[in-house]
Design a protein around this motif. Structure first.
Motif, PDB file in Angstrom:
ATOM      1  N   ASP A  12     -12.871  16.801  24.905  1.00 17.78           N
ATOM      2  CA  ASP A  12     -11.995  15.352  24.347  1.00 17.78           C
ATOM      3  C   ASP A  12     -10.505  15.903  24.657  1.00 17.78           C
ATOM      4  OD1 ASP A  12     -13.922  14.245  22.876  1.00 17.78           O
ATOM      5  OD2 ASP A  12     -14.038  15.714  21.196  1.00 17.78           O
ATOM      6  N   GLU A  14      -7.519  15.825  23.566  1.00 14.66           N
ATOM      7  CA  GLU A  14      -6.834  15.746  22.110  1.00 14.66           C
ATOM      8  C   GLU A  14      -5.979  16.899  22.443  1.00 14.66           C
ATOM      9  OE1 GLU A  14     -10.155  16.723  19.591  1.00 14.66           O
ATOM     10  OE2 GLU A  14      -9.768  18.878  19.881  1.00 14.66           O
ATOM     11  N   PRO A  15      -4.817  17.096  21.460  1.00 15.65           N
ATOM     12  CA  PRO A  15      -3.658  17.820  21.268  1.00 15.65           C
ATOM     13  C   PRO A  15      -4.412  19.157  21.115  1.00 15.65           C
ATOM     14  CG  PRO A  15      -3.269  16.360  19.966  1.00 15.65           C
ATOM     15  CD  PRO A  15      -4.587  15.936  20.431  1.00 15.65           C
ATOM     16  N   GLY A  16      -3.745  20.155  22.116  1.00 15.81           N
ATOM     17  CA  GLY A  16      -4.333  21.592  21.812  1.00 15.81           C
ATOM     18  C   GLY A  16      -5.425  22.170  22.431  1.00 15.81           C
ATOM     19  N   ALA A  19      -4.847  24.492  25.235  1.00 11.82           N
ATOM     20  CA  ALA A  19      -4.545  26.127  24.494  1.00 11.82           C
ATOM     21  C   ALA A  19      -5.845  26.539  24.024  1.00 11.82           C
ATOM     22  CB  ALA A  19      -3.570  25.634  23.151  1.00 11.82           C
ATOM     23  N   ARG A  20      -6.680  26.042  23.608  1.00 10.67           N
ATOM     24  CA  ARG A  20      -8.053  26.710  23.095  1.00 10.67           C
ATOM     25  C   ARG A  20      -8.754  27.359  24.396  1.00 10.67           C
ATOM     26  NH1 ARG A  20      -9.154  24.693  18.022  1.00 10.67           N
ATOM     27  NH2 ARG A  20      -8.217  22.611  17.712  1.00 10.67           N
ATOM     28  N   ALA A  65     -20.803  30.517  28.106  1.00 14.79           N
ATOM     29  CA  ALA A  65     -21.286  30.335  26.688  1.00 14.79           C
ATOM     30  C   ALA A  65     -19.861  30.074  25.717  1.00 14.79           C
ATOM     31  CB  ALA A  65     -22.137  31.516  26.388  1.00 14.79           C
ATOM     32  N   GLN A  66     -18.907  30.972  26.158  1.00 14.16           N
ATOM     33  CA  GLN A  66     -17.700  30.782  24.846  1.00 14.16           C
ATOM     34  C   GLN A  66     -17.111  29.451  25.115  1.00 14.16           C
ATOM     35  OE1 GLN A  66     -16.799  32.755  22.778  1.00 14.16           O
ATOM     36  NE2 GLN A  66     -18.063  34.969  23.383  1.00 14.16           N
ATOM     37  N   ARG A  69     -18.961  26.892  23.085  1.00 19.78           N
ATOM     38  CA  ARG A  69     -19.047  26.920  21.853  1.00 19.78           C
ATOM     39  C   ARG A  69     -17.626  26.422  21.218  1.00 19.78           C
ATOM     40  NH1 ARG A  69     -19.028  32.505  18.472  1.00 19.78           N
ATOM     41  NH2 ARG A  69     -17.288  33.162  19.218  1.00 19.78           N
ATOM     42  N   VAL A  71     -15.552  23.526  19.933  1.00 18.22           N
ATOM     43  CA  VAL A  71     -16.095  22.192  19.360  1.00 18.22           C
ATOM     44  C   VAL A  71     -15.600  21.169  20.006  1.00 18.22           C
ATOM     45  CG1 VAL A  71     -15.817  20.865  17.151  1.00 18.22           C
ATOM     46  CG2 VAL A  71     -15.989  23.414  17.026  1.00 18.22           C
ATOM     47  N   PRO A  72     -14.552  20.768  20.642  1.00 18.39           N
ATOM     48  CA  PRO A  72     -14.350  19.797  21.472  1.00 18.39           C
ATOM     49  C   PRO A  72     -14.729  19.656  22.993  1.00 18.39           C
ATOM     50  CG  PRO A  72     -12.289  20.813  20.742  1.00 18.39           C
ATOM     51  CD  PRO A  72     -13.340  21.801  20.628  1.00 18.39           C
ATOM     52  N   VAL A  73     -15.511  20.578  23.189  1.00 16.67           N
ATOM     53  CA  VAL A  73     -16.140  20.842  24.687  1.00 16.67           C
ATOM     54  C   VAL A  73     -17.419  20.195  24.731  1.00 16.67           C
ATOM     55  CG1 VAL A  73     -17.163  22.200  26.260  1.00 16.67           C
ATOM     56  CG2 VAL A  73     -15.063  22.928  25.293  1.00 16.67           C
ATOM     57  N   HIS A  74     -17.622  18.934  25.473  1.00 17.34           N
ATOM     58  CA  HIS A  74     -18.815  18.220  25.865  1.00 17.34           C
ATOM     59  C   HIS A  74     -19.952  19.042  26.891  1.00 17.34           C
ATOM     60  CE1 HIS A  74     -17.471  14.250  23.619  1.00 17.34           C
ATOM     61  NE2 HIS A  74     -16.560  14.947  23.838  1.00 17.34           N
TER      62      HIS A  74
ATOM     63  N   ARG B 127      -5.715  29.137  15.529  1.00 22.07           N
ATOM     64  CA  ARG B 127      -6.818  28.760  16.715  1.00 22.07           C
ATOM     65  C   ARG B 127      -7.646  29.850  17.110  1.00 22.07           C
ATOM     66  NH1 ARG B 127      -3.309  26.367  20.252  1.00 22.07           N
ATOM     67  NH2 ARG B 127      -3.305  24.542  19.158  1.00 22.07           N
ATOM     68  N   HIS B 132     -12.836  26.095  14.122  1.00 27.88           N
ATOM     69  CA  HIS B 132     -12.095  24.880  14.813  1.00 27.88           C
ATOM     70  C   HIS B 132     -11.002  24.699  13.770  1.00 27.88           C
ATOM     71  CE1 HIS B 132     -11.437  21.773  17.246  1.00 27.88           C
ATOM     72  NE2 HIS B 132     -11.842  20.749  16.614  1.00 27.88           N
ATOM     73  N   HIS B 185     -21.651  14.409  14.927  1.00 24.16           N
ATOM     74  CA  HIS B 185     -20.505  15.030  15.840  1.00 24.16           C
ATOM     75  C   HIS B 185     -20.617  14.568  17.391  1.00 24.16           C
ATOM     76  CE1 HIS B 185     -17.205  17.553  17.383  1.00 24.16           C
ATOM     77  NE2 HIS B 185     -16.747  17.394  16.241  1.00 24.16           N
ATOM     78  N   SER B 187     -19.483  15.965  19.916  1.00 26.27           N
ATOM     79  CA  SER B 187     -19.809  16.907  21.082  1.00 26.27           C
ATOM     80  C   SER B 187     -20.396  18.274  20.459  1.00 26.27           C
ATOM     81  CB  SER B 187     -18.378  17.319  21.627  1.00 26.27           C
ATOM     82  OG  SER B 187     -17.390  17.903  20.745  1.00 26.27           O
ATOM     83  N   TYR B 188     -20.104  18.604  19.217  1.00 28.00           N
ATOM     84  CA  TYR B 188     -20.791  19.712  18.585  1.00 28.00           C
ATOM     85  C   TYR B 188     -22.096  19.852  18.094  1.00 28.00           C
ATOM     86  CZ  TYR B 188     -20.931  24.125  16.183  1.00 28.00           C
ATOM     87  OH  TYR B 188     -21.447  25.653  15.580  1.00 28.00           O
ATOM     88  N   PRO B 312     -25.414  31.104  21.458  1.00 30.65           N
ATOM     89  CA  PRO B 312     -25.767  31.501  22.717  1.00 30.65           C
ATOM     90  C   PRO B 312     -24.684  32.561  23.379  1.00 30.65           C
ATOM     91  CG  PRO B 312     -25.806  29.192  22.890  1.00 30.65           C
ATOM     92  CD  PRO B 312     -25.149  29.575  21.458  1.00 30.65           C
ATOM     93  N   SER B 313     -23.423  32.678  22.982  1.00 23.47           N
ATOM     94  CA  SER B 313     -22.513  33.323  23.307  1.00 23.47           C
ATOM     95  C   SER B 313     -22.564  34.986  22.884  1.00 23.47           C
ATOM     96  CB  SER B 313     -21.193  33.050  23.023  1.00 23.47           C
ATOM     97  OG  SER B 313     -20.719  33.164  21.694  1.00 23.47           O
TER      98      SER B 313
END
Lengths: 165, 589
Positions: A12, A14-16, A19-20, A65-66, A69, A71-74, B127, B132, B185, B187-188, B312-313
């Protein structure tokens, strides 16, 4: 055991978010060799991040995997293991000089199919695209011909064939 | 009605959204940036607010509430110091996968980035210590963000989520629209159902085992009470031995003869040796933490490993496994039982009998033995007596961090999940008491006991004021050895007995301290009077602080010294220094 992998991540916009991703790499001690990011789908508000990273197979598996994990990753795709893919990079190369050196720089630019995008009587800015190896080689040649400044985008990559990410 | 005519402010809308998420209680502390929320809370009576005395305690209380109920714990703190004080609690919740939604105040949007009064970059700071986080920049995004945050906090592997709320967003007006359920959601979407083919492969491996062991962790607690029932059923069906991690205690009844006790650094001899010698390991909802594995190169070298995890991680992070299964522990166990019933596999009973015989030999070493005399109370004895008096009562245990925590894990028996609240991953001293407050809020009639050390309890002692205010009859059972016991133990075993800064000088009089806060204080140093003191503590329907003066030099055994393998356990004081700890081991914590 350590090998380099090119990973595409759809996120996504989106801001940040950057950084994530970067924080994940620094926080867990992973390596970033190259990173590019820009919006690729304005309607869906998605960006594509291309990361080149190096590690043992276990570390690479962890990185994916990380990333997945967050949340905004598709989507996370390891282009290096998922079949053939192409990688490209763009560099702007500023070379200063006169006389033979200037002529030689222009001649080599032609060989590497680099474009002249700015010229003064004593300088050129070349735009060169290609694999990182090609860009590195070109930049190496320019070093002795008056290289004064260099900018590189880092790698963007895509799988071959009709399949989309 | 146009939004600007709406009577609903962002803060009102937030409260409505919380009520829609079926939130009953919020643990918090007010401040300038969250005043609009406190104003909205004042005007309603659906949500209960518990005023803590430090924001760290608010998060731990929410963790206790969440772990003992399976619901999401909610925290409300102000901007700047309110948010930074919450960071330890958030990190704790992340490490132990506890679902938390933490609302933090923020300076108005036009002041963000100006180094305004009580401004901190909360989303930046939190963060890495949240699952999240969100910064809500416009009131129209507020309700959606709250509902999304609850979804993220409770789904998949649970964790803490921060929502940073600038003050102008809380004061702007906007109508509330209730969410469509379930929240989808974009993506999650964690995978909860396992691949059936992998479950079938697992059953084949499990049925063919000659020296099997189940190794079950906190993932089963998070999968809900049904998952513990399924685990118990499946373990009984197979007749195999089972060990629990610190976080998994209670997911299998401790009194059951198939239970080998906790494993790991201070786990039982039989559990650790069974892990070392097994041929098939069935890990459900545990993560091969370094406290469990010890020396990685020698961790269970002869086994085929099955690893069930929703994240999975977690798979192949520390230990390479042969059969990973991604899914919710409850779903996986349900499928495992179904496939087992359908296939009716033949278990090698002869091999299993031999395996149990071997385990019984290890059990016979009685690794938790200690010597109680007539003079001083041994901490183990204090816990055994405590357990004797509470076992038939509806009780919940929380702990601080250190020797007392490990002894509590060894000597208190847990028959059900959600009854044991401890800081496993982060190891946060000061966790237990506020956590017990959260448990007591959720279970007002239950007996809630924080097993503490005299050093840990000092880290959130101010909460005595909170339990006094809300008349929470929490019991604090201090095993007082006048040392930071685990630090002292490591200094004795690894640093030549140089007790650098581990002695607790100038301790308060805990009895008077309790009284100063309106609680009851009790003290006991005589083994003969311990039972009476415990009975008294249980009978008093008020907060009680019990100062149990225990043997100052008792060490926690068994112990796998850091960097050592499972077979290298120290079983007791006489067993010490059979092997000096390697330099590699010294570096580890």
């Amino acid at each position: 055991m350590t090998s380099s992998h090119t990973i595409s991540v759809l996120v996504d916009n989106e801001p940040g978010i950057l950084a994530r991703v970067v924080g994940l790499f620094s926080g867990r001690g992973y390596n970033i060799e190259s990173l590019t990011v820009a919006e690729t789908d304005a309607k869906e508000n998605l960006s594509r991040i291309t990361i080149v990273t190096a590690g043992t197979p276990m570390v690479i598996e962890q990185i994916k995997a990380q990333l997945d994990r967050l949340v905004p990753v598709h989507k996370v795709r390891d282009l290096t293991v998922e079949g053939p893919h192409i990688e490209r990079e763009l560099a702007l190369v500023k070379v200063k000089g006169t006389g033979d050196k200037r002529v030689e720089a222009l001649r080599l630019a032609d060989v590497f199919r680099a474009k002249v995008i700015d010229a003064k009587t004593d300088s050129f800015v070349f735009e060169v695209t290609g694999t990182s190896d090609k860009v590195r080689t070109f930049v190496g040649l320019m070093e002795s011909l008056g290289l004064v400044e260099l900018g590189r985008t880092g790698i963007v990559a895509m799988s071959r064939g009709g399949e989309a990410l | 009605m146009k939004p600007e005519e709406s009577a609903t402010t962002g803060a009102d809308l937030l409260v409505k959204a919380l009520i829609d998420e079926e939130v009953e209680v919020v643990f918090g502390y007010p401040g300038g940036a969250v005043l609009p929320i406190y104003d909205s809370l004042f005007k309603q009576n659906r949500l209960r607010h518990i005023l803590v005395r430090h924001e760290q305690a608010a998060v731990h209380a929410a963790e206790g509430y969440a772990r003992s109920t399976g619901r999401v714990g909610v925290v409300l703190v102000t901007s700047g110091p309110g948010a930074t004080n919450a960071v330890t609690g958030l990190t704790d919740a992340l490490m132990d996968s506890v679902p938390i939604v933490c609302l933090t105040g923020q300076v108005p949007t036009h002041l963000i980035g100006n180094d305004a009064f009580q401004e901190a970059d909360t989303t930046g700071i939190t963060r890495p210590c949240t699952k999240h986080n969100y910064l809500v920049k416009a009131v129209d995004d507020l309700a959606r963000t709250v509902h999304e945050a609850f979804y993220v906090a409770r789904s998949g592997r649970p964790g803490p989520v921060v929502i940073d709320l600038p003050k102008d967003v809380l004061m702007n007006k906007h109508d509330y629209v209730a969410p469509k359920k379930p929240v989808q959601h974009k993506s999650y979407r964690p995978q909860v159902k396992p691949e059936l083919k992998k479950v079938e492969e697992a059953i084949e491996l499990i049925a063919g085992a000659k020296r099997p062991i189940f190794y079950a962790g906190g993932g089963i607690v998070n999968a809900g009470p049904k998952a513990s029932k399924l685990l118990t059923q499946f373990v009984h069906t197979t007749g195999y031995p089972i060990t629990n991690t610190l976080m998994g205690l209670g997911t299998f009844p401790a009194s059951d003869k198939q239970f080998l006790g906790m494993l790991g650094m201070h786990g039982t001899y039989e559990a650790n040796l069974a892990m070392y010698h097994c041929d098939v390991m069935i890990n459900i909802g545990a993560r091969f933490d370094d406290r469990i594995t010890g020396k990685l190169a020698e961790f269970s070298p002869k086994s085929k490993k099955i690893h069930v995890d929703i994240d999975p991680s977690s798979i192949n992070k520390n230990v390479r496994v042969d059969l990973p299964i991604v899914g919710d522990a409850g779903h996986v166990l349900e499928d495992m039982i179904r496939v087992w019933k359908a296939k009716q596999p033949k278990v090698d009973h002869k091999a299993l009998k031999a395996w149990w015989a071997e385990i019984d030999k290890w059990r016979a070493r009685n690794c938790l033995a200690y010597k109680q005399d007539k003079e001083t109370i041994k901490p183990q004895y204090a816990l055994e007596r405590l357990y004797h008096h509470i076992k038939d009562k509806d009780h919940y245990i929380t702990t601080e961090v250190g020797q007392h925590q490990m002894w509590a894990a060894q000597f208190l028996k847990f028959e059900q999940p959600n009854r044991w609240m401890t800081s496993g991953g982060l190891g946060t001293m000061g966790y237990g008491f506020p956590s017990a407050m959260g448990v007591q809020i959720a279970h007002p009639d239950a007996l809630v006991i924080d097993v503490a050390g005299e050093a840990s309890i000092m880290m959130n002692i101010q909460e005595l004021s909170t339990v006094a205010q809300y008349r929470l009859p929490v019991k604090i059972f201090i095993l007082n050895n006048q040392y930071m016991g685990m630090v002292r133990q490591w200094q004795e075993l690894l640093h030549g007995g140089r007790y650098s800064e581990s002695y607790m000088e100038s301790l308060p009089d805990f009895v008077k301290l309790a009284e100063a806060f309106g609680a009851v204080g009790l003290r006991c140093h005589d083994p003969a009077k311990l039972d009476d003191t415990i009975k008294q503590m249980i009978d008093i329907k008020k907060p009680v602080v019990v100062d149990v003066l225990v043997d100052k030099t008792e060490n926690c055994f068994p112990m796998i010294p850091s960097g050592a393998a499972h077979y290298d356990m120290l079983l007791g004081p006489d067993d010490r220094a059979a092997k000096p700890v390697s330099e590699e081991g010294m570096v580890l914590v």
